[in-house]
Design a protein around this motif. Structure first.
Motif, PDB file in Angstrom:
ATOM      1  N   LEU A  90      44.175  42.774  47.468  1.00 14.07           N
ATOM      2  CA  LEU A  90      44.441  43.748  48.530  1.00 14.07           C
ATOM      3  C   LEU A  90      44.800  45.050  47.824  1.00 14.07           C
ATOM      4  CD1 LEU A  90      44.970  44.600  51.428  1.00 14.07           C
ATOM      5  CD2 LEU A  90      47.093  43.304  51.393  1.00 14.07           C
ATOM      6  N   ASN A  91      43.842  45.953  47.794  1.00 15.55           N
ATOM      7  CA  ASN A  91      44.051  47.236  47.094  1.00 15.55           C
ATOM      8  C   ASN A  91      44.616  48.243  48.079  1.00 15.55           C
ATOM      9  OD1 ASN A  91      43.026  46.176  44.752  1.00 15.55           O
ATOM     10  ND2 ASN A  91      41.170  47.399  44.725  1.00 15.55           N
ATOM     11  N   PHE A  92      45.819  48.726  47.799  1.00 19.17           N
ATOM     12  CA  PHE A  92      46.490  49.600  48.779  1.00 19.17           C
ATOM     13  C   PHE A  92      46.096  51.060  48.650  1.00 19.17           C
ATOM     14  CE2 PHE A  92      49.188  45.906  49.072  1.00 19.17           C
ATOM     15  CZ  PHE A  92      49.479  45.874  50.419  1.00 19.17           C
ATOM     16  N   LYS A  93      45.936  51.542  47.451  1.00 20.42           N
ATOM     17  CA  LYS A  93      45.670  52.968  47.232  1.00 20.42           C
ATOM     18  C   LYS A  93      46.585  53.804  48.127  1.00 20.42           C
ATOM     19  CE  LYS A  93      41.382  54.158  46.383  1.00 20.42           C
ATOM     20  NZ  LYS A  93      40.729  54.884  45.310  1.00 20.42           N
ATOM     21  N   TRP A  94      47.821  53.906  47.702  1.00 23.51           N
ATOM     22  CA  TRP A  94      48.869  54.513  48.532  1.00 23.51           C
ATOM     23  C   TRP A  94      48.612  55.992  48.786  1.00 23.51           C
ATOM     24  CZ3 TRP A  94      51.585  50.558  50.267  1.00 23.51           C
ATOM     25  CH2 TRP A  94      52.648  50.846  51.135  1.00 23.51           C
ATOM     26  N   GLU A 151      42.562  56.683  41.663  1.00 22.20           N
ATOM     27  CA  GLU A 151      41.117  56.494  41.784  1.00 22.20           C
ATOM     28  C   GLU A 151      40.742  55.165  41.119  1.00 22.20           C
ATOM     29  OE1 GLU A 151      39.468  58.749  37.738  1.00 22.20           O
ATOM     30  OE2 GLU A 151      38.341  58.961  39.605  1.00 22.20           O
ATOM     31  N   VAL A 152      39.599  54.609  41.498  1.00 12.62           N
ATOM     32  CA  VAL A 152      39.011  53.485  40.765  1.00 12.62           C
ATOM     33  C   VAL A 152      37.741  54.047  40.134  1.00 12.62           C
ATOM     34  CG1 VAL A 152      37.992  51.185  40.929  1.00 12.62           C
ATOM     35  CG2 VAL A 152      39.962  51.767  42.349  1.00 12.62           C
ATOM     36  N   LYS A 153      37.655  53.978  38.803  1.00 18.15           N
ATOM     37  CA  LYS A 153      36.532  54.625  38.118  1.00 18.15           C
ATOM     38  C   LYS A 153      35.241  53.821  38.304  1.00 18.15           C
ATOM     39  CE  LYS A 153      39.724  56.499  34.742  1.00 18.15           C
ATOM     40  NZ  LYS A 153      40.169  56.529  33.368  1.00 18.15           N
ATOM     41  N   TRP A 154      34.117  54.464  38.015  1.00 19.16           N
ATOM     42  CA  TRP A 154      32.813  53.811  38.161  1.00 19.16           C
ATOM     43  C   TRP A 154      32.764  52.527  37.336  1.00 19.16           C
ATOM     44  CZ3 TRP A 154      29.424  54.881  41.796  1.00 19.16           C
ATOM     45  CH2 TRP A 154      29.372  56.151  42.341  1.00 19.16           C
ATOM     46  N   HIS A 155      32.396  51.451  37.968  1.00 18.72           N
ATOM     47  CA  HIS A 155      32.279  50.177  37.238  1.00 18.72           C
ATOM     48  C   HIS A 155      31.378  49.220  37.994  1.00 18.72           C
ATOM     49  CE1 HIS A 155      35.342  49.177  40.234  1.00 18.72           C
ATOM     50  NE2 HIS A 155      35.053  47.906  40.032  1.00 18.72           N
ATOM     51  N   GLN A 156      31.036  48.119  37.321  1.00 19.23           N
ATOM     52  CA  GLN A 156      30.295  47.010  37.925  1.00 19.23           C
ATOM     53  C   GLN A 156      31.176  45.776  37.790  1.00 19.23           C
ATOM     54  OE1 GLN A 156      27.129  47.890  35.178  1.00 19.23           O
ATOM     55  NE2 GLN A 156      25.667  48.165  36.851  1.00 19.23           N
ATOM     56  N   ASP A 157      31.226  44.974  38.852  1.00 20.15           N
ATOM     57  CA  ASP A 157      32.183  43.855  38.873  1.00 20.15           C
ATOM     58  C   ASP A 157      31.786  42.679  37.984  1.00 20.15           C
ATOM     59  OD1 ASP A 157      33.785  45.164  40.732  1.00 20.15           O
ATOM     60  OD2 ASP A 157      32.794  44.217  42.458  1.00 20.15           O
ATOM     61  N   ILE A 158      30.475  42.437  37.882  1.00 24.70           N
ATOM     62  CA  ILE A 158      30.060  41.135  37.350  1.00 24.70           C
ATOM     63  C   ILE A 158      30.517  40.893  35.918  1.00 24.70           C
ATOM     64  CG2 ILE A 158      27.714  41.888  36.666  1.00 24.70           C
ATOM     65  CD1 ILE A 158      28.712  38.455  38.196  1.00 24.70           C
ATOM     66  N   PRO A 211      37.743  56.117  50.302  1.00 24.01           N
ATOM     67  CA  PRO A 211      36.993  54.897  50.642  1.00 24.01           C
ATOM     68  C   PRO A 211      36.131  54.462  49.462  1.00 24.01           C
ATOM     69  CG  PRO A 211      35.893  56.816  51.583  1.00 24.01           C
ATOM     70  CD  PRO A 211      37.186  57.317  50.963  1.00 24.01           C
ATOM     71  N   LEU A 212      35.585  53.271  49.559  1.00 27.59           N
ATOM     72  CA  LEU A 212      34.687  52.787  48.512  1.00 27.59           C
ATOM     73  C   LEU A 212      33.429  53.664  48.473  1.00 27.59           C
ATOM     74  CD1 LEU A 212      34.665  50.196  46.677  1.00 27.59           C
ATOM     75  CD2 LEU A 212      32.944  49.348  48.252  1.00 27.59           C
ATOM     76  N   GLY A 213      33.001  54.012  47.262  1.00 29.19           N
ATOM     77  CA  GLY A 213      31.749  54.757  47.082  1.00 29.19           C
ATOM     78  C   GLY A 213      30.807  53.924  46.227  1.00 29.19           C
ATOM     79  N   PRO A 263      44.914  50.469  52.744  1.00 28.84           N
ATOM     80  CA  PRO A 263      44.782  49.069  52.334  1.00 28.84           C
ATOM     81  C   PRO A 263      43.356  48.563  52.564  1.00 28.84           C
ATOM     82  CG  PRO A 263      46.048  49.230  54.371  1.00 28.84           C
ATOM     83  CD  PRO A 263      45.747  50.636  53.945  1.00 28.84           C
ATOM     84  N   LEU A 264      42.752  48.060  51.501  1.00 26.81           N
ATOM     85  CA  LEU A 264      41.385  47.514  51.570  1.00 26.81           C
ATOM     86  C   LEU A 264      41.467  46.081  51.068  1.00 26.81           C
ATOM     87  CD1 LEU A 264      38.281  47.939  51.894  1.00 26.81           C
ATOM     88  CD2 LEU A 264      38.255  48.759  49.533  1.00 26.81           C
ATOM     89  N   LEU A 265      41.151  45.136  51.950  1.00 25.58           N
ATOM     90  CA  LEU A 265      41.249  43.713  51.614  1.00 25.58           C
ATOM     91  C   LEU A 265      39.913  43.263  51.037  1.00 25.58           C
ATOM     92  CD1 LEU A 265      42.687  40.969  51.760  1.00 25.58           C
ATOM     93  CD2 LEU A 265      41.907  40.781  54.141  1.00 25.58           C
ATOM     94  N   LEU A 266      39.914  42.860  49.763  1.00 28.48           N
ATOM     95  CA  LEU A 266      38.664  42.537  49.068  1.00 28.48           C
ATOM     96  C   LEU A 266      38.558  41.041  48.822  1.00 28.48           C
ATOM     97  CD1 LEU A 266      39.137  45.549  46.710  1.00 28.48           C
ATOM     98  CD2 LEU A 266      37.094  45.269  48.111  1.00 28.48           C
ATOM     99  N   ASN A 267      37.456  40.448  49.272  1.00 26.24           N
ATOM    100  CA  ASN A 267      37.186  39.021  49.053  1.00 26.24           C
ATOM    101  C   ASN A 267      35.849  38.875  48.358  1.00 26.24           C
ATOM    102  OD1 ASN A 267      39.126  37.025  50.401  1.00 26.24           O
ATOM    103  ND2 ASN A 267      38.909  38.629  51.966  1.00 26.24           N
TER     104      ASN A 267
HETATM  105  O1  LIG Z   1      39.894  49.684  45.898  1.00 26.28           O
HETATM  106  C1  LIG Z   1      38.806  50.224  45.692  1.00 26.28           C
HETATM  107  O2  LIG Z   1      38.506  51.302  46.189  1.00 26.28           O
HETATM  108  C2  LIG Z   1      37.760  49.601  44.827  1.00 26.28           C
HETATM  109  C3  LIG Z   1      38.246  48.391  44.151  1.00 26.28           C
HETATM  110  C4  LIG Z   1      37.342  47.820  43.166  1.00 26.28           C
HETATM  111  O3  LIG Z   1      36.249  48.268  42.942  1.00 26.28           O
HETATM  112  C5  LIG Z   1      37.795  46.653  42.421  1.00 26.28           C
HETATM  113  O4  LIG Z   1      38.977  46.278  42.570  1.00 26.28           O
HETATM  114  O5  LIG Z   1      36.960  46.088  41.673  1.00 26.28           O
END
Ligand SMILES: O=C(O)CCC(=O)C(=O)O
Length: 301
Positions: free
Chosen positions: A117-121, A127-134, A160-162, A230-234
Motif C-alpha cells: 500500500l503505497n501512500f505517497k503522502w 517520486e517513484v523513478k522509472w523502473h520495470q517490476d519483473i 498518479p502512476l505513469g 494511497p494506492l493499493l498494489l496487488n
Molecule cells: O506508488 C507508485 O506510484 C508506484 C509504485 C511502484 O511502481 C512500485 O512500488 O513498484
C-alpha cells in the motif's frame, strides 16, 4: 500462457477490446471498477493502518515511514504486505471483481504473489523513478502484472502512476547502478532517453484500477498536493508462471490460487531477465532503494 491463449478464453468482466489494448500497450486503466461496498471496506482498513502507524517510530519490514512521521502527524510511504496485515485487504484481493479482471488479463488460472500500500503522502511524498517490476522478482514468464487501486480520487497533482505504452515489448533495462549496486530503477542515462511526452498518467476517481504488465516501464511523480495518495498494489500472475528468486515482499498468500486451477506445467518465456540481489536476508521498499538510503543496507544484513 501466451496473450493468444489468454485472449481465446471468454472474458469475465473486461471487453475483448480492453484486453487487446492491455496486450498492445502493456497497461490498462479500469475507471471505477471497484463497487462502493468493497471500496468502503478497504478505506476503513487503510484508515485503521494509518491510526496504527502512530505507534511506529522507525521503518521496518512492514512500515516505510516518510521523513517527519510522528504520532501526532503520520506520514507514510508504504505499508508492505497489507494483505497479511489486515484480512480485509486479502478479501479484496482474492474475492472481489479485481480477481475477475485479472483473470481476463493473465488467463483463467490466477495466482497471488505480493501486495503493498503505497501512500505517497501529501506535501512532498516521494517520486517513484522509472523502473520495470519483473527484475525485482523474476518469473518463468511475463504474465505477472500489478493492479493498483485508487482508494480515493487521484488527480494529476497527486502523483498518479505513469506508464510508457509499448515498453513491455522492448528489452529489459539494467537496474543496478554504476557501482554494481541494485537501485531498482533506470540509470540516469537510460532515464534521460525517455521522452515524457510519451508517458501516460493514469489518474482516476476512487475505485479506479490501473493494471501494468511486469515489463512495462512506469514512474510516478512526487505528491506536492495537500492530499495523500494511497494506492493499493496487488501483484498476480498466471498459474503457470513460477518465481525463481526470493519474494522481496514475502506473504503468507504467495502462490495462492485466487481463480481457476493449479498449473501442471510451467510456461517458460525465452526472453532473458535481470537477476536481483538475494532478498532472503531482508528487503525494505522501492522508495528506500531508489533513494539509496542506509536503512536498506542495514535491513539487508
Ligand atoms: O506508488 C507508485 O506510484 C508506484 C509504485 C511502484 O511502481 C512500485 O512500488 O513498484
Amino acid at each position: 500462457m501466451t496473450p493468444e491463449d489468454i485472449l481465446s478464453h471468454k472474458p469475465r468482466v473486461l471487453t475483448q477490446k480492453q484486453r487487446e489494448s492491455y496486450f498492445e500497450n502493456g497497461y490498462i486503466l479500469l475507471e471505477r471498477l471497484v463497487p462502493e461496498d468493497w471500496l468502503a471496506r478497504i478505506r476503513t482498513a487503510t484508515e485503521d493502518a494509518v491510526e496504527a502507524s502512530r505507534a511506529i517510530e522507525s521503518s521496518n519490514e512492514t512500515w516505510d515511514l516518510d521523513e517527519g512521521h510522528s504520532a501526532d502527524a503520520p506520514r507514510l510511504r508504504r505499508l508492505s504486505s497489507p494483505n497479511d496485515y489486515n484480512a480485509e485487504f486479502w478479501a479484496y484481493a482474492s474475492e472481489s471483481i479485481l480477481g475477475d479482471a485479472i483473470a481476463d488479463l493473465v488467463g483463467p488460472d490466477v495466482k497471488f504473489y505480493q501486495s503493498k500500500l503505497n501512500f505517497k503522502w501529501s506535501g512532498g511524498g516521494d517520486e517513484v523513478k522509472w523502473h520495470q517490476d519483473i527484475s525485482f522478482w523474476p518469473h518463468t514468464n511475463y504474465t505477472p502484472c500489478t493492479a493498483g487501486t485508487y482508494i480515493y480520487d487521484c488527480g494529476l497533482e497527486q502523483g498518479p502512476l505513469g506508464v510508457l505504452p509499448g515498453s513491455h515489448d522492448h528489452d529489459l533495462y539494467d537496474q543496478y547502478n554504476g557501482k554494481g549496486e541494485w537501485v531498482g530503477c533506470l540509470g540516469p542515462d537510460d532515464a534521460a532517453k525517455i521522452d515524457m511526452k510519451d508517458a501516460v498518467f493514469l489518474d482516476g476517481p476512487a475505485g479506479s484500477v490501473t493494471v501494468h504488465n511486469c515489463r512495462t516501464l512506469h514512474y510516478s511523480a512526487a505528491n506536492n498536493s495537500d492530499v495523500p495518495r494511497p494506492l493499493l498494489l496487488n501483484t498476480f500472475s498466471a498459474a503457470d508462471a513460477m518465481p525463481y528468486c526470493f519474494n522481496p515482499l514475502k506473504s503468507r498468500y504467495d502462490q495462492t490460487l485466487i481463480r481457476g486451477e493449479p498449473a501442471r506445467w510451467a510456461h517458460h518465456d525465452p526472453r532473458p531477465c535481470q537477476i536481483p540481489p538475494d532478498w532472503s536476508g531482508g528487503y525494505t521498499s522501492i522508495f528506500a532503494l531508489q533513494q539509496e538510503e542506509d536503512w536498506n543496507q542495514a535491513a539487508a544484513e
